[in-house]
Structure formats: structure tokens, C-alpha cells
Design an enzyme around this catalytic site. Structure first.
Site: not given
Length: 252
Positions: A235, A207, A81
């Protein structure tokens, strides 16, 4: 400025692990044992997070510079991320040092724009920033719930993430707001084709924070990219499917 905390374990080629917003390096614990048998892992606490809590978080470039000073001469880097954006910056700033990248549920641009449909609404991130000052715990819980959305084992992964956050001293609201500002403003799309290293993209098909379309776009615009999509996954693919996640590193 206080120093960055890095925990080093294992033997083999150097692999730097970068966590995401609001987390700390312990988020990788479920895959560390397996990966450390093949790599010398460097688990970094990003500025303002974990044991780097007293190190100020200012900008994406500042994060990259502070971390780069503490890393081996040559290494591969795995970023999740926000950590994926730091990984991209490391590769662009010192291509002679970065051998390969693994970008996990990452994106060049977190916010939806007129020419970028694969992001969160800007207003959503603004609301998160405002709510952090009003109800820190509830705001973090909402974000963790988004992280597990789309996973077939949402309850287990959510419980693990909550437990992981509690294991360390949580970031201050100011740090989290600064991190959200980075997510809101950073856009690496124009620079992505300058990443010359091999890149492994690992993404959850469901996601909702960094939609899979962003991974498809990166595969098309990175010169040397390979994409692995995990079905029934949100995610955090390394939490939902740790064994399959580790097996992706066979290609490194």
C-alpha cells in the site's frame, strides 16, 4: 476552527502532497528531497492529523474545502490512499485550479460492495473503529501491518511507518474514527469520469487495502489516466520503491 498546517519547500511548479489516514505530511520525507528539486511542494497535514491536530475532521467535503482555501491558485496534487480521495474532490470542485493528479494506492471506494469487489470488508472497518476506543496503539499497529502486507521489504517499511507516526503527535481516537467513517461511506465512482485532468495512477500490485483491481478500474473510467503498477509492493509504493516512485513524476 484551527488552521490547516502546510509545509512548503522547493522550487518549480506547485505540487500538493496529501497523506493517508492516521499519518501526517512527514510520511513523504523519503521522496521530498528529490521531488523538491523539481517542484514547489506543499505538504499538507489533513484535518485532525499532524500539526493540524486541532482542526476538526468532519467529512470528505469539509476536508477538501478547508484545504483548498490554503492552496496556490494553480497546482497539481498527489494524494495517497484517503489523500487520493481528497485529491479527486479538489479536482472536481475546482477543475480550473487543479492541473494534474497523481493518485497513489487510492480508490474511489474503499469498501467492498455487491458491484465492487476491490475493497475491504465493511465489517473490518467497523471493527477498527470499535477497537480504537479499546486499544488505540494495537489498532494502529494492525492497520500499519496491513499497509505493508505484500511488500518484499515489509519489516523495513513497517519500522519506517511506526517511526513516522511517533515523530508527531498522533491523531485522537475520535479523529481516526471520523476518518474511518469517511473511508467506509465515500463512493466516488459515479463522479470519476468527470475528472478532466491528466491522472497518473501509482499502485502496488499486492496492495490489500486498495487492491490493484481498483486501479485498473480507475484507468478504464478516468478519461485521461495512465497506470504504473509496482510489483512486489503493498500500500506504500513511495516507501518501498522511492527512486522508482520519483521517476514516475518525469511524465508530469
Amino acid at each position: 476552527m484551527a488552521s490547516i498546517h502546510i509545509e512548503t519547500t522547493g522550487n518549480g511548479p506547485d505540487l500538493v502532497m496529501l497523506h493517508g489516514w492516521a499519518m501526517h505530511s512527514g510520511v513523504w520525507d523519503g521522496v521530498v528531497e528529490s521531488l523538491s528539486q523539481r517542484f514547489r511542494l506543499h505538504q499538507v497535514d489533513l484535518p485532525g492529523h499532524g500539526a493540524s491536530r486541532d482542526c476538526a475532521l468532519d467529512s470528505l467535503d469539509q476536508m477538501t474545502e478547508v484545504i483548498a482555501d490554503r492552496l496556490p491558485g494553480r497546482y497539481s496534487v498527489c494524494g495517497w490512499s484517503l489523500g487520493g480521495q481528497v485529491a479527486i474532490r479538489l479536482a472536481l470542485q475546482a477543475p480550473e485550479r487543479v492541473q494534474q493528479l497523481v493518485l497513489v494506492a487510492s480508490t474511489p471506494c474503499f469498501v467492498r460492495r455487491a458491484d465492487w469487489p476491490w475493497g475491504m470488508e465493511d465489517s473490518t472497518l467497523t471493527l477498527f473503529m470499535e477497537n480504537l476506543a479499546r486499544d488505540y496503539t494495537q489498532t494502529l499497529n494492525r492497520f500499519l501491518t496491513l499497509q505493508v502486507s505484500g511488500s518484499e521489504d515489509q519489516a523495513r517499511v513497517l519500522a519506517w511507518l511506526r517511526k513516522s507516526i511517533l515523530r508527531g503527535q498522533p491523531p485522537t481516537p475520535a479523529t481516526l474514527q471520523a476518518g474511518l467513517k469517511i473511508l467506509q461511506t465515500s463512493d466516488l465512482r459515479a463522479e470519476l469520469n468527470q475528472v478532466s485532468q491528466p491522472v497518473l495512477l501509482i499502485h502496488g500490485r499486492n496492495d490489500v487495502i486498495t487492491p490493484a483491481g481498483a486501479a485498473d478500474w480507475m484507468q478504464q473510467h478516468l478519461p485521461r489516466a495512465r497506470l504504473v503498477l509496482f510489483p512486489h509492493c503493498g500500500h506504500a509504493p513511495f516507501l518501498s520503491f522511492p527512486e522508482q516512485f520519483v521517476s514516475c513524476f518525469d511524465a508530469l
